[in-house]
Design a protein around this motif. Structure first.
Motif, PDB file in Angstrom:
ATOM      1  N   THR A 105      15.666   0.086 -12.696  1.00 19.92           N
ATOM      2  CA  THR A 105      14.766  -1.063 -12.800  1.00 19.92           C
ATOM      3  C   THR A 105      14.304  -1.193 -14.246  1.00 19.92           C
ATOM      4  O   THR A 105      14.380  -0.236 -15.027  1.00 19.92           O
ATOM      5  CB  THR A 105      13.530  -0.903 -11.890  1.00 19.92           C
ATOM      6  N   GLN A 107      11.308  -1.426 -15.293  1.00 14.99           N
ATOM      7  CA  GLN A 107      10.168  -0.530 -15.472  1.00 14.99           C
ATOM      8  C   GLN A 107      10.635   0.902 -15.738  1.00 14.99           C
ATOM      9  O   GLN A 107      10.109   1.582 -16.623  1.00 14.99           O
ATOM     10  CB  GLN A 107       9.282  -0.582 -14.230  1.00 14.99           C
ATOM     11  N   ASN A 152      11.647   2.316  -5.275  1.00 15.72           N
ATOM     12  CA  ASN A 152      11.727   0.992  -5.872  1.00 15.72           C
ATOM     13  C   ASN A 152      11.519  -0.095  -4.825  1.00 15.72           C
ATOM     14  O   ASN A 152      11.129  -1.222  -5.150  1.00 15.72           O
ATOM     15  CB  ASN A 152      13.074   0.798  -6.558  1.00 15.72           C
ATOM     16  N   GLN A 155       7.920  -0.877  -4.814  1.00 19.12           N
ATOM     17  CA  GLN A 155       7.605  -1.670  -5.996  1.00 19.12           C
ATOM     18  C   GLN A 155       8.100  -3.110  -5.849  1.00 19.12           C
ATOM     19  O   GLN A 155       7.413  -4.061  -6.234  1.00 19.12           O
ATOM     20  CB  GLN A 155       8.232  -1.026  -7.237  1.00 19.12           C
ATOM     21  N   LEU A 156       9.279  -3.269  -5.270  1.00 19.06           N
ATOM     22  CA  LEU A 156       9.859  -4.600  -5.082  1.00 19.06           C
ATOM     23  C   LEU A 156       8.942  -5.484  -4.235  1.00 19.06           C
ATOM     24  O   LEU A 156       8.693  -6.647  -4.571  1.00 19.06           O
ATOM     25  CB  LEU A 156      11.233  -4.456  -4.431  1.00 19.06           C
ATOM     26  N   LYS A 158       5.687  -5.031  -3.671  1.00 19.77           N
ATOM     27  CA  LYS A 158       4.413  -5.256  -4.349  1.00 19.77           C
ATOM     28  C   LYS A 158       4.535  -6.352  -5.403  1.00 19.77           C
ATOM     29  O   LYS A 158       3.613  -7.159  -5.597  1.00 19.77           O
ATOM     30  CB  LYS A 158       3.921  -3.951  -4.976  1.00 19.77           C
ATOM     31  N   GLU A 159       5.663  -6.399  -6.117  1.00 20.07           N
ATOM     32  CA  GLU A 159       5.870  -7.438  -7.124  1.00 20.07           C
ATOM     33  C   GLU A 159       5.992  -8.818  -6.477  1.00 20.07           C
ATOM     34  O   GLU A 159       5.550  -9.819  -7.040  1.00 20.07           O
ATOM     35  CB  GLU A 159       7.126  -7.127  -7.943  1.00 20.07           C
ATOM     36  N   TYR A 160       6.593  -8.859  -5.303  1.00 18.74           N
ATOM     37  CA  TYR A 160       6.740 -10.132  -4.592  1.00 18.74           C
ATOM     38  C   TYR A 160       5.420 -10.568  -3.941  1.00 18.74           C
ATOM     39  O   TYR A 160       5.056 -11.745  -3.970  1.00 18.74           O
ATOM     40  CB  TYR A 160       7.827  -9.997  -3.517  1.00 18.74           C
ATOM     41  N   ASP A 161       4.702  -9.607  -3.380  1.00 20.32           N
ATOM     42  CA  ASP A 161       3.513  -9.891  -2.576  1.00 20.32           C
ATOM     43  C   ASP A 161       2.253  -9.984  -3.442  1.00 20.32           C
ATOM     44  O   ASP A 161       1.340  -9.175  -3.340  1.00 20.32           O
ATOM     45  CB  ASP A 161       3.359  -8.797  -1.513  1.00 20.32           C
ATOM     46  N   VAL A 162       2.189 -11.010  -4.278  1.00 22.80           N
ATOM     47  CA  VAL A 162       1.087 -11.141  -5.227  1.00 22.80           C
ATOM     48  C   VAL A 162      -0.246 -11.427  -4.542  1.00 22.80           C
ATOM     49  O   VAL A 162      -1.313 -11.167  -5.101  1.00 22.80           O
ATOM     50  CB  VAL A 162       1.388 -12.245  -6.273  1.00 22.80           C
TER      51      VAL A 162
END
Length: 264
Positions: A105, A107, A152, A155-156, A158-162
């Motif tokens: 990723t 990050q 990951n 993390q994926l 969490k990045e989508y679920d703002v």
């Protein structure tokens, strides 16, 4: 005089022990003189890495690294730990890298060096058999979704679920998360597609894939950034490329999955 002799003897012994310790630090080699690379893995993620019926570490990851080690002239030593603790072991120098389907990723690239990818797959949802409502990230809103702690996939989401509309439940055990989907404790699990397919078949649980993969993935081995590791990664790159060209990677993949997950 006796006191002086004893003092000199103790000093000599201390110096000898210091030499031995320094020697071990500067020359991390095995008995035959080959350097050793220590690989961290969970041992709980079949068929990638798991304990077989004989109580020995086995799986796709183990076969890949045993072959890489032969080609680069290193001995390989495996250390098992919960997945969530592997990056901590890497950061503190307890292991040299991780072999556990680690996705590259942006990050992670900021912090670690990665050799060329050795697996190409996708982030996949797994749901209870008959569930046709969950096929995308959008469908997870208001639902409970299981992921491996520190992965990951976590993390994926969490990045989508703002707007924090998805209830993320973390697990150390992938099989345990699948069992919770089957009995209705959670609505879905996100993990590697191949791991999902294989474990649905092996477990016999009433599960199915939820739609197509939500994101393509490329996996490799993270190394702490350093000049020494840059040189080592060049050797690993060459080994992986050779293994792909001569069919070794494909053979290892077919052994565990009956398909080739090592090419795009």
């Amino acid at each position: 005089m006796l006191f002086k002799k004893r003092t000199l003897a103790l000093i000599s012994l201390a110096l000898l022990m210091l030499v031995v310790v320094v020697g071990c630090t500067l020359n991390p080699s095995n008995e035959v003189g080959n350097p050793t690379i220590t690989i961290g893995t969970s041992g709980g993620y079949p068929p990638f890495t798991f304990m077989n019926s004989e109580g020995k570490l086995d799986g796709f990851e183990i076969d890949v690294w045993n072959e890489i080690s032969k080609r680069i002239g290193y001995e390989v030593k495996f250390e098992t730990a919960e997945f969530s603790g592997l990056f901590g072991m890497l950061d503190t120098g307890k292991i040299n890298t991780i072999s556990n389907q680690i996705t590259i990723t942006e990050q992670r690239k900021e912090k670690y060096l990665f050799p060329t990818p050795y697996v190409f797959s996708g982030a996949q949802l797994v749901v209870k058999k008959g569930n046709e409502e969950i096929k995308s990230l959008e469908d997870l809103k208001g639902k409970k979704i299981g992921v491996s702690l520190g992965s990951n996939y976590e993390q994926l989401i969490k990045e989508y679920d703002v707007n924090n509309e998805i209830n993320v439940i973390t697990y150390e055990d992938f099989i345990g998360s699948l069992q919770d989907v089957a009995i209705g404790r959670i609505d879905a699990v996100m993990n590697d597609k191949l791991a999902g397919v294989v474990n649905i078949q092996k477990s016999g649980l009433d599960l199915q894939l939820g739609g197509d993969p939500v994101k393509p993935l490329e996996n490799s081995f993270p190394f702490v950034k350093s000049d020494d590791n840059e040189a080592l990664i060049e050797k690993i790159d060459e080994a992986i490329i050779e293994m792909r060209e001569d069919g070794t990677l494909e053979n290892i993949s077919n052994k565990w999955f009956n398909t080739d997950i090592t090419k795009k």
